[in-house]
Design an enzyme around this catalytic site. Structure first.
Site, PDB file in Angstrom:
ATOM      1  N   LYS A  73       0.813  -1.216   0.000  1.00 35.36           N
ATOM      2  CA  LYS A  73       0.000   0.000   0.000  1.00 35.36           C
ATOM      3  C   LYS A  73       0.853   1.276   0.000  1.00 35.36           C
ATOM      4  CE  LYS A  73      -4.173  -1.852   2.179  1.00 35.36           C
ATOM      5  NZ  LYS A  73      -5.179  -1.680   3.226  1.00 35.36           N
ATOM      6  N   ASP A 109      -9.787   3.066   2.401  1.00 31.01           N
ATOM      7  CA  ASP A 109      -9.966   2.474   3.736  1.00 31.01           C
ATOM      8  C   ASP A 109     -10.594   3.493   4.693  1.00 31.01           C
ATOM      9  OD1 ASP A 109      -9.043  -0.050   3.209  1.00 31.01           O
ATOM     10  OD2 ASP A 109      -6.977   0.369   3.825  1.00 31.01           O
TER      11      ASP A 109
HETATM   12  P1  NAP Z   1       0.109  -3.508  10.356  1.00 37.25           P
HETATM   13  O1  NAP Z   1       0.488  -2.314   9.573  1.00 37.25           O
HETATM   14  O2  NAP Z   1       1.003  -4.699  10.327  1.00 37.25           O
HETATM   15  O3  NAP Z   1      -0.072  -3.034  11.898  1.00 37.25           O
HETATM   16  C1  NAP Z   1      -0.257  -3.981  12.903  1.00 37.25           C
HETATM   17  C2  NAP Z   1      -0.597  -3.292  14.237  1.00 37.25           C
HETATM   18  O4  NAP Z   1      -0.892  -4.327  15.167  1.00 37.25           O
HETATM   19  C3  NAP Z   1       0.512  -2.449  14.821  1.00 37.25           C
HETATM   20  O5  NAP Z   1      -0.034  -1.378  15.533  1.00 37.25           O
HETATM   21  C4  NAP Z   1       1.185  -3.444  15.753  1.00 37.25           C
HETATM   22  O6  NAP Z   1       1.854  -2.827  16.824  1.00 37.25           O
HETATM   23  C5  NAP Z   1      -0.017  -4.176  16.305  1.00 37.25           C
HETATM   24  N1  NAP Z   1       0.355  -5.502  16.793  1.00 37.25           N
HETATM   25  C6  NAP Z   1       0.705  -6.585  16.059  1.00 37.25           C
HETATM   26  N2  NAP Z   1       0.950  -7.635  16.882  1.00 37.25           N
HETATM   27  C7  NAP Z   1       0.760  -7.203  18.159  1.00 37.25           C
HETATM   28  C8  NAP Z   1       0.841  -7.824  19.448  1.00 37.25           C
HETATM   29  N3  NAP Z   1       1.173  -9.104  19.577  1.00 37.25           N
HETATM   30  N4  NAP Z   1       0.551  -7.078  20.513  1.00 37.25           N
HETATM   31  C9  NAP Z   1       0.209  -5.794  20.392  1.00 37.25           C
HETATM   32  N5  NAP Z   1       0.114  -5.141  19.226  1.00 37.25           N
HETATM   33  C10 NAP Z   1       0.387  -5.841  18.115  1.00 37.25           C
HETATM   34  O7  NAP Z   1      -1.319  -4.045   9.954  1.00 37.25           O
HETATM   35  P2  NAP Z   1      -2.549  -3.175   9.352  1.00 37.25           P
HETATM   36  O8  NAP Z   1      -2.478  -3.169   7.887  1.00 37.25           O
HETATM   37  O9  NAP Z   1      -2.608  -1.893  10.079  1.00 37.25           O
HETATM   38  O10 NAP Z   1      -3.801  -4.102   9.730  1.00 37.25           O
HETATM   39  C11 NAP Z   1      -4.227  -4.222  11.062  1.00 37.25           C
HETATM   40  C12 NAP Z   1      -5.537  -5.032  11.137  1.00 37.25           C
HETATM   41  O11 NAP Z   1      -6.591  -4.323  10.497  1.00 37.25           O
HETATM   42  C13 NAP Z   1      -5.435  -6.386  10.442  1.00 37.25           C
HETATM   43  O12 NAP Z   1      -6.067  -7.347  11.242  1.00 37.25           O
HETATM   44  C14 NAP Z   1      -6.226  -6.192   9.160  1.00 37.25           C
HETATM   45  O13 NAP Z   1      -6.825  -7.397   8.726  1.00 37.25           O
HETATM   46  C15 NAP Z   1      -7.270  -5.183   9.586  1.00 37.25           C
HETATM   47  N6  NAP Z   1      -7.773  -4.374   8.446  1.00 37.25           N
HETATM   48  C16 NAP Z   1      -9.113  -4.430   8.206  1.00 37.25           C
HETATM   49  C17 NAP Z   1      -9.634  -3.673   7.168  1.00 37.25           C
HETATM   50  C18 NAP Z   1     -11.105  -3.737   6.887  1.00 37.25           C
HETATM   51  O14 NAP Z   1     -11.526  -3.339   5.800  1.00 37.25           O
HETATM   52  N7  NAP Z   1     -11.920  -4.174   7.797  1.00 37.25           N
HETATM   53  C19 NAP Z   1      -8.799  -2.857   6.389  1.00 37.25           C
HETATM   54  C20 NAP Z   1      -7.432  -2.820   6.687  1.00 37.25           C
HETATM   55  C21 NAP Z   1      -6.934  -3.583   7.740  1.00 37.25           C
HETATM   56  P3  NAP Z   1       3.415  -2.362  16.692  1.00 37.25           P
HETATM   57  O15 NAP Z   1       3.360  -1.092  15.931  1.00 37.25           O
HETATM   58  O16 NAP Z   1       3.854  -2.203  18.072  1.00 37.25           O
HETATM   59  O17 NAP Z   1       4.108  -3.476  15.950  1.00 37.25           O
END
Ligand code: NAP
Length: 482
Positions: A73, A109
């Protein structure tokens, strides 16, 4: 199901891995439901090194719109011709729209999240907001909240530095929004009495469904409502804790839906009817309720019927040549005052030549293309209250049948081969009846088209041995009189 042919527009999704994607279901269903001639396919880009080639290749092959998902992205931005200002601020693009020389990037998004929340009566500007997470999705959520006028927001994240960097960036653009940053471990101490929580981490995502990013009861006691971006499972451990306090909590399915709808509208320049979006929503939910194994849903014939689309208030007569469509449609027009339109004459007017000349120059395929384009034009004009006589073969194409049903109530006029021969036997302007043994040609064409006529029409009326005015009266009574 939708026909794919030489003029079908192709859209797709770049990402890696993408085997789990729901986007083909969303967009192919929307295409089916809105009558757009497009197909959407997953196009996996296995390495970031190939991403520039992929974008240039998509442009070179005239792909009419792309989605971009994890992990590209942000990486896709240098390969764009233009970028939407909010997508540039967010630093992430999930939708590419063709422009001169390449693509313009958008982030839908944030639109998806806003619409999902508004659908539950939450206008973010009216609340204190707690964002959990500082990754890609949290960035979109944070900029959306600031752009919508949220006065105070707190970002909780495992890595506080990442949350601080996000807060600093957002405040550069939206200095009037107050943003606090706290470690996730201090979630119980957020500085509000009441707040709306937006859960943007991947904690609790299947298969790790037992984990919640926050466990502190003090946090949940102050949560007035929560949105979890995760949609698999529908109820995460986090949402369960929210709901146990009596507060409402919703999963990310509607965000997924609305970000897709926003992308689809950007590509097609059309407004997706609410009924079509709801139908896709139902299909997504049904799929998730049956399967949580990470597989990807497919569009099936059962999942796409047009019943959710608003149907226009016209009467359309279809049927084999000689079944009486022109005379009976004129009778209906005379009796009701409805404007009358003969689709074959309309095609001749638009083409500036006769049907015989169109068949001679373009063949039957060219004529059927003109029928499809004419139906799109009529739907686009949106005129109601007309009575149409359709061409005899217009129902052959599945797409045309779908468009006809959107245009109004489709009525099939039926006549026996003997009646047809009596009515059109001497007519030399029927390209498909040229040559010897007209009776045999009529029988065989009727047989070939039988199923399509049945599929197209919701009412069938036999015209054998009956007067056009009696049939017109029957149609008026059945369609308008009730
Ligand atoms: P990302 O960029 O990889 O960010 C992951 C986030 O989760 C970071 O804030 C990370 O914290 C935190 N995290 C991961 N493992 C953790 C743990 N064990 N304990 C605490 N915090 C943890 O992912 P993303 O793209 O933002 O996506 C995040 C979620 O949103 C995913 O589940 C995705 O499927 C969902 N999503 C849904 C939609 C929808 O349309 N509904 C759209 C986009 C995303 P750190 O920064 O500390 O690593």
């Amino acid at each position: 199901m939708q026909e794919i042919h030489g003029k079908t527009r192709v859209m797709g999704l770049f990402g890696h891995p993408i085997g789990h994607t729901f986007s083909p279901l969303i967009h192919n269903m929307l295409a089916e439901l809105t009558g757009e001639d497009l197909v959407y396919v997953p196009l996996e880009v296995p390495s970031e090194k190939l991403l520039g080639d992929a974008v240039r290749g998509a442009h070179a092959m005239n792909l009419q719109g792309m989605n971009v998902t994890v992990p590209y992205k942000s990486a896709v931005i240098p390969f764009l011709k233009e970028i939407d200002p909010l997508a540039e601020m967010i630093g992430a693009v999930n939708t590419l729209v063709p422009v001169e020389g390449g693509y313009r990037g958008y982030n839908t998004d944030h639109v998806g999240l806003r619409l999902a929340l508004e659908g539950h009566g939450i206008r973010v500007a009216d609340h204190n907001i707690v964002l959990i997470g500082a990754g890609g999705a949290a960035r979109a959520a944070c900029f959306m909240c600031a752009a919508e006028g949220v006065r105070s927001m707190t970002i909780l994240n495992r890595s506080v530095e990442k949350a601080q960097a996000l807060a600093d960036e957002v405040q550069k653009h939206f200095p009037e929004t107050e943003i606090h940053v706290m470690p996730l471990s201090q979630a119980g101490q957020v500085p509000y009495d009441r707040f709306v929580a937006i859960q943007c981490t991947s904690v609790g995502l299947a298969p790790d469904t037992g984990s919640s990013p926050v466990d502190d009861a003090a946090f949940f006691a102050k949560t007035e409502a929560a949105y979890d971006l995760i949609y698999n499972p529908e109820e995460t451990a986090f949402l369960k804790k929210v709901r146990e306090t009596g507060a409402p909590g919703w999963c990310g399915m509607e965000m997924l839906l609305w970000q897709g709808v926003a992308a689809y509208e950007l590509w097609t320049g059309t407004k997706v009817p609410a009924g079509a979006a709801e139908k896709v929503n139902q299909a997504l939910q049904n799929f998730l309720r049956q399967k949580t194994d990470g597989s990807s849903p497919a569009v099936t014939k059962d999942s796409t019927t047009e019943s959710c689309l608003p149907r226009m208030n016209n009467i359309i007569l279809v049927g084999f040549m000689g079944s009486g469509k022109s005379r009976i449609s004129r009778e209906i027009a005379k009796r009701t005052g409805m404007p009358h339109c003969d689709m074959d004459r309309l095609i001749e007017q638009l083409a500036g030549k006769t049907i015989t000349d169109i068949f001679a120059a373009e063949g039957e395929g060219g004529f059927r293309d003109r029928e499809t384009r004419m139906l799109h034009t009529l739907l686009g004009e949106g005129r109601e209250g007309r009575v149409y006589a359709a061409g005899g073969g217009i129902i052959i194409r599945e797409e045309n049948r779908r468009l006809l049903r959107r245009l109004g109530t489709v009525i099939r006029l039926e006549a026996s081969p003997e009646t047809v021969l009596k009515r059109v036997g001497k007519d030399t302007s029927r390209p498909l009846l040229q040559g010897e043994d007209r009776m045999q040609k009529i029988r065989s064409l009727m047989e070939q088209r039988e199923e399509a006529y049945r599929d197209a029409a919701e009412l069938t009326i036999s015209t054998d041995g009956r007067e056009p005015k009696d049939i017109a009266d029957e149609i008026i009574e059945k369609i308008i009189g009730n």
